[in-house]
Motif scaffolding. Sequence first.
Motif, PDB file in Angstrom:
ATOM      1  N   SER A  34       0.412  42.552 -15.113  1.00 26.47           N
ATOM      2  CA  SER A  34       0.899  43.377 -16.255  1.00 26.47           C
ATOM      3  C   SER A  34       2.330  43.738 -16.288  1.00 26.47           C
ATOM      4  O   SER A  34       2.975  43.735 -17.323  1.00 26.47           O
ATOM      5  CB  SER A  34      -0.061  44.632 -16.540  1.00 26.47           C
ATOM      6  N   PHE A  35       2.865  43.949 -14.982  1.00 22.56           N
ATOM      7  CA  PHE A  35       4.353  44.761 -14.873  1.00 22.56           C
ATOM      8  C   PHE A  35       5.307  43.447 -15.188  1.00 22.56           C
ATOM      9  O   PHE A  35       6.404  43.815 -15.672  1.00 22.56           O
ATOM     10  CB  PHE A  35       4.621  45.207 -13.657  1.00 22.56           C
TER      11      PHE A  35
ATOM     12  N   GLN B  98       3.625  52.782 -11.736  1.00 20.54           N
ATOM     13  CA  GLN B  98       3.347  52.571 -10.460  1.00 20.54           C
ATOM     14  C   GLN B  98       4.328  53.432  -9.572  1.00 20.54           C
ATOM     15  O   GLN B  98       5.320  53.856  -9.804  1.00 20.54           O
ATOM     16  CB  GLN B  98       3.906  51.174 -10.158  1.00 20.54           C
TER      17      GLN B  98
ATOM     18  N   SER C  94       2.612  46.779  -6.768  1.00 20.74           N
ATOM     19  CA  SER C  94       1.926  46.761  -8.234  1.00 20.74           C
ATOM     20  C   SER C  94       0.233  47.151  -8.040  1.00 20.74           C
ATOM     21  O   SER C  94      -0.001  46.833  -6.658  1.00 20.74           O
ATOM     22  CB  SER C  94       1.617  45.494  -8.747  1.00 20.74           C
TER      23      SER C  94
ATOM     24  N   THR D 191       5.530  51.269 -15.985  1.00 21.81           N
ATOM     25  CA  THR D 191       4.278  50.838 -15.608  1.00 21.81           C
ATOM     26  C   THR D 191       3.305  52.095 -14.793  1.00 21.81           C
ATOM     27  O   THR D 191       2.210  51.644 -14.657  1.00 21.81           O
ATOM     28  CB  THR D 191       4.325  49.747 -14.724  1.00 21.81           C
TER      29      THR D 191
END
Length: 266
Positions: A86-87, A257, A213, A255
Amino acid sequence: MTEQNDPRFATTLARGLSVLRAFRVTDDGLSNAEIAQRTGLPKSTVSRLTFTLRELGYLVQSPRDDRFRPGPTLVAVGHVAAASLSFLVPAHELMQDLADDTGTLVVLAVRDADKLVLIRTWRPRRVASIWLEVGQRIPLQPFSSWRAFIAATSPAEIDRIADELLPDAQALHAMMDHRPQAHNELAQRGFVSTPAGGWTSAAYNAVSVPFRSSNLAEPVVFTCGALPREAPIERMESEVGPQLATAVRTLERLTGQAPGLIRTEA
């Protein structure tokens, strides 16, 4: 025990996947002989594997030249895999802007055995000559991308990588000698570069930053690179490296993260 010596390891599957990894973006199809040369497998084995992969839709064979190309099933699997990262969606605009602002090629690399393979590239719109393509592999050398990867891996991850059957285990041990310095560079500057004399065969200057991630077991690496005449190493370290570090930190915030750098040493 290495994975290949584990009774659970499916050698035929591994060989079939090595055939799929042989293809590059710039290829206009590959013959069995070319696949055998790239994979190191016997041509008879390659012929059986390409027949099976063709029957399953992972490869297609052109009637005009009898060469194999990626098939619809492989394309579908690739789209599913890309969707899980998704990143990549927020990364696209960030890295394209970075490429345009710096005039460098920005690439995203993930580890595949003893290589880092490029899975995305962002080309600066005003620079015509770019030398790296998706699918190209970076060997295990003291290059900035490998230094960033090694610096960002945890001790447990290093042990797992070392347990794999790498073609050149000594190269991994040599890279580990660079880990403390690379780790310090990441902590102090936010990026790493190729050390002077570290890789005399390097044809370009580059700086790299790791990214973690939650969907992946290992860090990935973002790298900016350019030919020396277009971006001297002094500019890469004083301007491009900090801009890359800022872009990756922004991606982490967008994101949610964790930082790519392991902050504590074991």
